[in-house]
Structures are given as structure tokens and as C-alpha cells.
Motif scaffolding. Structure first.
Motif, short mmCIF file in Angstrom:
data_model
loop_
_atom_site.label_atom_id
_atom_site.label_comp_id
_atom_site.label_asym_id
_atom_site.label_seq_id
_atom_site.Cartn_x
_atom_site.Cartn_y
_atom_site.Cartn_z
N TYR A 188 1.64 0.77 -19.12
CA TYR A 188 1.94 -0.61 -19.54
C TYR A 188 1.56 -0.87 -21.00
N MET B 231 2.26 -17.95 -23.49
CA MET B 231 1.57 -19.05 -22.81
C MET B 231 0.39 -18.49 -22.03
N GLN C 225 6.16 -21.45 -17.80
CA GLN C 225 5.83 -20.73 -16.56
C GLN C 225 6.40 -21.49 -15.36
N ARG D 166 10.87 -18.49 -23.64
CA ARG D 166 10.79 -17.37 -22.69
C ARG D 166 10.40 -18.00 -21.35
N CYS E 130 9.05 -17.37 -17.66
CA CYS E 130 8.45 -16.37 -16.77
C CYS E 130 7.88 -17.09 -15.55
N LYS E 131 7.43 -16.33 -14.55
CA LYS E 131 6.83 -16.98 -13.38
C LYS E 131 5.43 -17.52 -13.72
N GLY E 132 4.68 -16.79 -14.53
CA GLY E 132 3.30 -17.18 -14.85
C GLY E 132 2.34 -16.18 -14.23
N ILE E 133 1.31 -15.79 -15.00
CA ILE E 133 0.45 -14.69 -14.55
C ILE E 133 -0.96 -15.14 -14.15
N THR F 87 11.60 -11.51 -16.42
CA THR F 87 11.28 -11.21 -15.03
C THR F 87 11.76 -9.80 -14.68
N HIS F 88 11.08 -9.21 -13.67
CA HIS F 88 11.54 -7.93 -13.12
C HIS F 88 12.04 -8.15 -11.70
N LEU G 7 8.39 -6.20 -19.22
CA LEU G 7 7.16 -5.60 -19.73
C LEU G 7 7.31 -4.08 -19.83
N VAL H 32 7.47 -1.29 -16.71
CA VAL H 32 7.84 -1.86 -15.42
C VAL H 32 9.35 -1.69 -15.18
N TYR I 244 0.14 -3.86 -7.17
CA TYR I 244 1.00 -2.80 -7.69
C TYR I 244 0.14 -1.59 -8.05
C1 LIG Z 1 8.39 -10.11 -21.38
C2 LIG Z 1 7.38 -10.83 -20.55
C3 LIG Z 1 6.49 -11.70 -21.15
C4 LIG Z 1 5.59 -12.42 -20.38
N1 LIG Z 1 4.79 -13.37 -20.99
C5 LIG Z 1 3.99 -14.14 -20.22
C6 LIG Z 1 3.28 -15.24 -20.80
O1 LIG Z 1 3.34 -15.52 -21.99
N2 LIG Z 1 2.49 -15.97 -19.96
C7 LIG Z 1 2.39 -15.71 -18.60
O2 LIG Z 1 1.68 -16.44 -17.89
N3 LIG Z 1 3.05 -14.67 -18.06
C8 LIG Z 1 3.84 -13.89 -18.82
N4 LIG Z 1 4.54 -12.86 -18.24
C9 LIG Z 1 4.21 -12.41 -16.86
C10 LIG Z 1 5.01 -13.15 -15.82
O3 LIG Z 1 4.59 -14.49 -15.76
C11 LIG Z 1 4.83 -12.51 -14.42
O4 LIG Z 1 3.50 -12.55 -14.04
C12 LIG Z 1 5.31 -11.06 -14.35
O5 LIG Z 1 6.50 -10.89 -15.07
C13 LIG Z 1 5.62 -10.68 -12.89
O6 LIG Z 1 6.58 -11.55 -12.35
P1 LIG Z 1 8.10 -11.12 -12.02
O7 LIG Z 1 8.97 -12.28 -12.39
O8 LIG Z 1 8.42 -9.84 -12.67
O9 LIG Z 1 8.16 -11.08 -10.46
P2 LIG Z 1 7.30 -10.27 -9.40
O10 LIG Z 1 7.77 -10.75 -8.08
O11 LIG Z 1 5.85 -10.38 -9.70
O12 LIG Z 1 7.76 -8.80 -9.66
C14 LIG Z 1 9.07 -8.35 -9.31
C15 LIG Z 1 9.04 -6.86 -9.17
O13 LIG Z 1 8.76 -6.28 -10.43
C16 LIG Z 1 7.84 -5.22 -10.32
N5 LIG Z 1 6.65 -5.52 -11.14
C17 LIG Z 1 6.33 -6.70 -11.70
N6 LIG Z 1 5.20 -6.59 -12.46
C18 LIG Z 1 4.79 -5.30 -12.33
C19 LIG Z 1 3.71 -4.53 -12.85
N7 LIG Z 1 2.80 -5.06 -13.69
N8 LIG Z 1 3.63 -3.22 -12.51
C20 LIG Z 1 4.55 -2.65 -11.70
N9 LIG Z 1 5.60 -3.32 -11.19
C21 LIG Z 1 5.72 -4.62 -11.49
C22 LIG Z 1 7.53 -5.06 -8.86
O14 LIG Z 1 8.40 -4.07 -8.34
C23 LIG Z 1 7.91 -6.37 -8.24
O15 LIG Z 1 8.33 -6.25 -6.93
C24 LIG Z 1 5.51 -12.18 -18.98
C25 LIG Z 1 6.40 -11.30 -18.37
C26 LIG Z 1 7.35 -10.65 -19.12
C27 LIG Z 1 8.32 -9.76 -18.42
#
Ligand SMILES: Cc1cc2nc3c(=O)[nH]c(=O)nc-3n(C[C@H](O)[C@H](O)[C@H](O)COP(=O)(O)OP(=O)(O)OC[C@H]3O[C@@H](n4cnc5c(N)ncnc54)[C@H](O)[C@@H]3O)c2cc1C
Length: 305
Positions: free
Chosen positions: A27, A126, A154, A175, A177-180, A217-218, A245, A248, A290
């Protein structure tokens, strides 16, 4: 947080450092800017663009924030020097937001202005909810003077619909995203299906509102909805991009690139990888999940690298 997720998250501090490094290696581009340059160059060759994130969020002093500002400028210079297709992502806590909002605002303006002069985009990440208001306020102000910046919203935050409306009025890019972070239910949706539905709803509003959207998103279900909306609303290619990311789901990344969509990869690098990795593991039980699967997968030889 479920019991298993909590148990994994609580065990993060006892995971030996070399194992954390191995797990997080996919990562993170590496410790140095040279490694980030190599990673971005490879991504550019694959047809992806990038945004570089210099790891290390907390700032203890004005001097720390000044150092971070200098480092961000070096990243911009290096992107320029190597003619990379990349912008940068910054965190306002790294520029002094926890110390003093005015200091942070001045630092953020300096880096956005510096990047503007070199034709580079600065995405303001964020962070957790204590910083949401200040972050959006600063981006609003910066955008009035420099077009090369935008924010992140988010989908788990209950307030995001209002923020979407404000962003559409202001016209800057988002951008989505779901939020981390692990936010309380009083301000954030906790249910996975609700967060997904809200993501689709907010994306729909943003695309109809005509702002440039980074679809981060992924989650293939969300990507399918994004493709559906792009088709139904006839969104032109210069109004959106997908974002993922580093490390991923590279298969999904190639599928989107091969289908002709712009795709940006978020490329973190820096010596603060340990703090970043462990914080992320603790903050987000999903990533901990994960990682657990990854460790089990690499032990049983089921994970392809
Ligand atoms: C380019 C980018 C910038 C971002 N910036 C921010 C930000 O500024 N603030 C913030 O709060 N969040 C940020 N995020 C994180 C985001 O909020 C989510 O927590 C993260 O993207 C996981 O959500 P998802 O939509 O991919 O869905 P999920 O349901 O979490 O993931 C979908 C699928 O993707 C795969 N996956 C997702 N993450 C991982 C991982 N780390 N390792 C392995 N497989 C994985 C898995 O197979 C999973 O089933 C960012 C994400 C991206 C892609």
C-alpha cells in the motif's frame, strides 16, 4: 465494530514492526521520494494518473508544519522535474490545523499557490470529524483564489448532503469516498448498506451539479452505479475520474483503464509508514480485516503478489 474486528484492531500494537512493514508494503511506495517517483512513473506507463501523499499527519509545533510545507514543495518540484502525471494530496493536520487554524490556512495557501504556479493540483484529504468544518472552510477560501484545489467528502457522514450542496454552489472538485475513520453514530451512518446508498445518492447529486468528481472506491457495486450514472446522465469524460489506493484491486484498476476511464492512484510514501500503517489498522477495522485475510492468505500461499 464487531468483536472480531475489535480484537484484530486491539492486537495491532503487538504486531512486530517487520510484519507491519511487510503487510503495508503493497500500500506504500516506499520510504523515499525516489521510490514514489518510480511508482508513479510505472503507473503512468500503465495509463493511470496519480496523487502523491507524503506520510505523517501529526504536527507538534510550528516548525513541524514548516518542515512539512517544505517537503510538500519538494514533492511538487520533483513531479515537475520528472514530468509525472500526478498531483499531490495534503492533510491539513500536517500543516498545523491542530495548532492554529490561521497558521494552517497560510501554509495551505502557500502550497496551493506554489503548485498552481507549476500547473499541479492539490487535493485536500478529509480527516476525522473535528476537522471537517475547518477543512471545508479552508478549501472554499483557497478555491476562490486558486482553481487548482478541491476537497474530499465522506459518504458515511450524515452532514455530507449539505456539504455536497455547498460544494456544487462553490464549484470546486470533490473526491467522494466512504470515509475511513471510526465516527460516532450521532454524526455518521454505521450501516454498510446505508453508506453505499448514500454514496450513490451523493454521487448522483454531484454529477448532476456539474462539479468534477473523483469517484474514490474499490467497491465494484459502487463502481457499477457510477458507470450507470455516467451513462444515464451523459457525463462527459472531463467531469469525472475514478480513484483507487495503491496496492488495492489492481485487476479492477486495469478493467477501468482498459475501458477508457481516467483513473488516479493514491500513492503514499515516506518514513512515517509505521505510524500510518498501525493507525490505519486501528482506525479502520475493515482494513484490519483485509490484513488478517492477507496474512492468512500469504501463510497459506493463496495471495498472489
Ligand atoms: C483515492 C482514495 C482516497 C481516499 N481519501 C480518503 C480521505 O481523504 N478521507 C477518508 O476518510 N477516506 C479516504 N479514503 C478511504 C475511503 O474512505 C475508504 O475507507 C476506502 O476506500 C475503502 O472503501 P471502499 O469504497 O473501497 O469500499 P470497501 O467496501 O471498504 O472495499 C471494497 C473492496 O475493496 C477492497 N479493499 C478496500 N480497501 C482495501 C485495502 N486497504 N486492502 C485490500 N483490499 C481493500 C476489498 O476487496 C473490498 O471488498 C480514500 C480512498 C481512496 C480510494
Amino acid at each position: 465494530m464487531g468483536i472480531v474486528d475489535r480484537a484484530i484492531a486491539n492486537s495491532v500494537p503487538v504486531i512486530p514492526r517487520p510484519i507491519v512493514k511487510r503487510i503495508s508494503g503493497r500500500y506504500i511506495a516506499g520510504d523515499t521520494l525516489d521510490e514514489a517517483v518510480k511508482t508513479v512513473r510505472d503507473l503512468n506507463r500503465e495509463g493511470c494518473v496519480a496523487t502523491i501523499d507524503l506520510l505523517g499527519e501529526s504536527t507538534e509545533s510550528k516548525a513541524d508544519a514548516a518542515r512539512k510545507l517544505k517537503d510538500y514543495k519538494k514533492v511538487v518540484d520533483t513531479i515537475d522535474e520528472h514530468d509525472l502525471k500526478s498531483g499531490i494530496s495534503i492533510k491539513l493536520t500536517g500543516l498545523g490545523l491542530t495548532l492554529n487554524e490561521e497558521l494552517c490556512r497560510a501554509n495551505a495557501e502557500e502550497i496551493v499557490e506554489y503548485a498552481d504556479a507549476r500547473g499541479r493540483f492539490v487535493r485536500v484529504d478529509m480527516e476525522d470529524s473535528p476537522y471537517t468544518d475547518a477543512t471545508l472552510g479552508i478549501v472554499h477560501d483557497l478555491y476562490r483564489r486558486h482553481g487548482n484545489t478541491g476537497a474530499v467528502l465522506q459518504a458515511y457522514m450524515r452532514r455530507s448532503l449539505d456539504d455536497v450542496q455547498n460544494v456544487i454552489d462553490a464549484g470546486f472538485s470533490v473526491r467522494l469516498c466512504k470515509g475511513i475513520y471510526d465516527e460516532p453514530r450521532s454524526i455518521a451512518y454505521k450501516d454498510f448498506a446505508t453508506v453505499r446508498q448514500n454514496y450513490i445518492f451523493l454521487l448522483d447529486e454531484l454529477l448532476k451539479g456539474g462539479v468534477y468528481v473523483g469517484i474514490a472506491t474499490h467497491d465494484e457495486f459502487l463502481i457499477w452505479h457510477a458507470l450507470r450514472l455516467i451513462h444515464q446522465l451523459e457525463v462527459p469524460a472531463d467531469r469525472y475520474e475514478f480513484q483507487m489506493l495503491l496496492g488495492v484491486d489492481e485487476e479492477l484498476r486495469s478493467i477501468l483503464v482498459d475501458a477508457g476511464h481516467k483513473l488516479r492512484v493514491y500513492v503514499p510514501y515516506g518514513e512515517d509508514w509505521y505510524e500510518y500503517s498501525t493507525r490505519r489498522l486501528k482506525e479502520n477495522p475493515k482494513i484490519a480485516g483485509y490484513v488478517a485475510k492477507d496474512v492468512i492468505g500469504s501463510i497459506t500461499g493463496k495471495v498472489k503478489r
